[in-house]
Motif scaffolding. Structure first.
Motif, short mmCIF file in Angstrom:
data_model
loop_
_atom_site.label_atom_id
_atom_site.label_comp_id
_atom_site.label_asym_id
_atom_site.label_seq_id
_atom_site.Cartn_x
_atom_site.Cartn_y
_atom_site.Cartn_z
N GLN A 1 0.94 -1.02 0.39
CA GLN A 1 -0.11 -0.19 -0.16
C GLN A 1 0.59 1.41 -0.16
OE1 GLN A 1 -2.58 -0.62 3.66
NE2 GLN A 1 -4.13 -1.40 1.94
N GLU A 2 2.54 1.10 0.97
CA GLU A 2 2.84 1.89 0.92
C GLU A 2 3.40 2.48 -0.18
OE1 GLU A 2 6.37 4.15 3.33
OE2 GLU A 2 5.91 1.88 3.63
N GLU A 3 4.51 1.30 -1.12
CA GLU A 3 4.50 1.72 -2.76
C GLU A 3 3.55 2.57 -3.73
OE1 GLU A 3 7.34 -0.28 -6.36
OE2 GLU A 3 6.24 -1.26 -4.57
N LEU A 4 1.98 1.64 -3.49
CA LEU A 4 1.55 2.18 -4.33
C LEU A 4 1.03 4.10 -4.34
CD1 LEU A 4 -1.35 2.16 -6.44
CD2 LEU A 4 -2.70 1.46 -4.78
N ALA A 5 0.57 3.96 -2.77
CA ALA A 5 0.27 5.88 -2.46
C ALA A 5 1.64 6.35 -2.78
CB ALA A 5 0.70 5.17 -1.00
N ASP A 6 2.67 6.12 -3.01
CA ASP A 6 3.68 6.92 -3.08
C ASP A 6 3.65 6.97 -4.58
OD1 ASP A 6 6.56 8.80 -2.88
OD2 ASP A 6 7.16 6.75 -3.73
N ARG A 7 2.93 5.83 -5.41
CA ARG A 7 3.27 6.55 -6.77
C ARG A 7 2.53 7.19 -7.42
NH1 ARG A 7 5.80 2.09 -10.39
NH2 ARG A 7 7.21 0.93 -9.46
N ALA A 8 1.46 6.86 -6.47
CA ALA A 8 -0.08 7.86 -6.82
C ALA A 8 -0.05 9.32 -6.04
CB ALA A 8 -1.08 6.87 -6.15
N GLY A 9 1.07 9.43 -5.85
CA GLY A 9 0.82 10.93 -4.52
C GLY A 9 -0.51 10.64 -3.68
N LEU A 10 0.04 9.87 -2.89
CA LEU A 10 -1.82 9.81 -2.25
C LEU A 10 -0.56 9.07 -1.13
CD1 LEU A 10 -4.23 7.95 -3.89
CD2 LEU A 10 -4.04 10.33 -3.56
N HIS A 11 -1.47 9.53 0.69
CA HIS A 11 -1.08 9.24 1.79
C HIS A 11 -1.74 7.57 1.93
CE1 HIS A 11 -0.29 8.62 5.64
NE2 HIS A 11 0.73 9.97 5.94
N ARG A 12 -0.15 6.75 2.53
CA ARG A 12 -0.46 5.12 2.48
C ARG A 12 -1.75 4.85 3.74
NH1 ARG A 12 -0.90 2.43 6.27
NH2 ARG A 12 0.30 3.47 7.71
N THR A 13 -2.06 5.87 4.09
CA THR A 13 -3.54 5.47 5.28
C THR A 13 -4.63 6.00 4.15
OG1 THR A 13 -3.16 7.92 6.35
CG2 THR A 13 -2.51 5.78 7.39
N TYR A 14 -4.87 7.00 3.28
CA TYR A 14 -6.10 6.84 2.31
C TYR A 14 -5.87 6.21 1.83
CZ TYR A 14 -9.01 9.53 -0.71
OH TYR A 14 -10.02 9.55 -1.19
N VAL B 1 -9.14 10.34 -7.27
CA VAL B 1 -8.31 9.60 -7.00
C VAL B 1 -7.82 8.52 -7.57
CG1 VAL B 1 -7.81 7.97 -4.69
CG2 VAL B 1 -8.01 11.02 -4.57
N PRO B 2 -9.47 7.63 -8.24
CA PRO B 2 -9.22 6.58 -9.10
C PRO B 2 -8.07 6.46 -10.23
CG PRO B 2 -11.28 6.68 -7.78
CD PRO B 2 -10.80 8.07 -7.91
N GLU B 3 -8.37 7.92 -10.69
CA GLU B 3 -7.42 7.83 -11.90
C GLU B 3 -5.83 7.77 -11.40
OE1 GLU B 3 -6.98 11.34 -15.23
OE2 GLU B 3 -7.21 12.28 -13.96
N LYS B 4 -5.77 8.67 -10.31
CA LYS B 4 -3.88 8.50 -9.72
C LYS B 4 -3.62 7.38 -9.52
CE LYS B 4 -3.97 13.18 -7.56
NZ LYS B 4 -4.07 14.08 -5.85
N ILE B 5 -4.63 6.31 -8.81
CA ILE B 5 -4.39 5.25 -9.05
C ILE B 5 -4.62 4.13 -9.99
CG2 ILE B 5 -5.51 2.87 -7.84
CD1 ILE B 5 -6.83 4.61 -5.48
N ALA B 6 -5.01 4.16 -10.52
CA ALA B 6 -5.08 4.44 -12.45
C ALA B 6 -3.46 4.21 -12.98
CB ALA B 6 -6.47 3.86 -13.23
#
Length: 75
Positions: A30-43, A58-63
């Motif tokens: 989750q931490e790596e995904l959050a970093d790549r997406a520009g989001l906080h891990r807890t989010y 947010v879904p766009e950033k995750i995609a």
């Protein structure tokens, strides 16, 4: 009004399920995904547990972080 609530839950459930699947397939935390997406891990954790209601961006950033389309992420 209840129909809209059910549809929203279905989208959130698909997003959650696909996020977990893509993370597992790519071996990402989750931490790596959050970093790549520009989001906080807890989010990211909250989105996966369906305790957070992500905004439309947010879904766009995750995609993008996964290298998939929004359609693939929410299919």
């Amino acid at each position: 009004m209840q129909r809209r609530s059910i549809l929203a839950m279905d989208v959130r459930a698909r997003l959650w399920e696909n996020m977990r699947r893509f993370r597992a397939d790519k071996g990402r935390s989750q931490e790596e995904l959050a970093d790549r997406a520009g989001l906080h891990r807890t989010y990211v954790s909250g989105v996966e547990r369906m305790t957070r209601n992500p905004t439309v961006t947010v879904p766009e950033k995750i995609a993008v972080a996964f290298g998939v389309t929004i359609g693939e992420l929410t299919a």
